[in-house]
Design a protein around this motif. Structure first.
Motif, short mmCIF file in Angstrom:
data_model
loop_
_atom_site.label_atom_id
_atom_site.label_comp_id
_atom_site.label_asym_id
_atom_site.label_seq_id
_atom_site.Cartn_x
_atom_site.Cartn_y
_atom_site.Cartn_z
N CYS A 9 0.84 -1.19 0.00
CA CYS A 9 0.00 0.00 0.00
C CYS A 9 0.89 1.25 0.00
CB CYS A 9 -0.91 -0.01 1.23
SG CYS A 9 -1.95 1.47 1.39
N CYS A 12 -0.01 3.20 3.70
CA CYS A 12 0.38 2.67 5.01
C CYS A 12 1.59 1.74 4.96
CB CYS A 12 -0.80 1.96 5.67
SG CYS A 12 -1.28 0.42 4.87
N CYS A 29 -4.35 -0.45 -0.02
CA CYS A 29 -4.96 -1.64 0.56
C CYS A 29 -6.46 -1.45 0.78
CB CYS A 29 -4.24 -2.04 1.85
SG CYS A 29 -4.45 -0.89 3.22
N HIS A 33 -7.51 4.52 2.43
CA HIS A 33 -6.11 4.89 2.27
C HIS A 33 -5.89 5.59 0.93
CE1 HIS A 33 -4.46 2.02 5.55
NE2 HIS A 33 -5.33 2.90 5.99
ZN LIG Z 1 -2.99 0.95 3.39
#
Ligand SMILES: [Zn+2]
Length: 119
Positions: A9, A12, A29, A33
């Motif tokens: 991702c 994150c 993800c 996000h």
């Molecule tokens: Zn993420």
């Protein structure tokens, strides 16, 4: 060529599995996000950030700096403890526990950008 294995991702840094199907591979993800990355890039554009610039909150910055300082101090403590005399197994176990605790505190720090420079 299809990419194999988990993706990472872009927000994150966690790995996630690619969902099969048409279209571009996912970069995030989860939808939240993707949204937060979009908002951070927009704010970065409005503040005219350069591509390698990131804005984080004071709270996140202080927490990260403190955790890094504790880790650095623990590493120095361990180096001194193990360099003097003939360290025993107990000394190594204690040193590892000391380092592990400092690493755990660093892992607990969450640093998310408020604004991102566009690449
Ligand atoms: Zn993420």
């Amino acid at each position: 060529m299809k990419r194999r294995g988990p993706l990472v991702c872009r927000w994150c840094g966690e790995e996630f599995l690619a969902t099969p199907g048409p279209g571009r591979p996912k970069q995030y993800c989860r939808a939240s996000h993707r949204q937060r990355a979009y908002e951070a890039r927009r704010l970065g554009e409005s503040r005219q950030l350069l591509p390698d610039e990131v804005i984080v909150s004071r709270r996140a910055w202080d927490a990260l700096r403190d955790a890094l300082y504790r880790l650095e101090s623990a590493a120095e403590d361990v180096a001194i403890d193990l360099e003097t005399g003939a360290p025993t197994k107990t000394d190594y176990v204690n040193a590892l526990a000391h380092l592990s605790e400092a690493v755990r505190q660093l892992q607990d720090v969450s640093v998310e950008p408020v604004a991102l420079g566009s690449t």
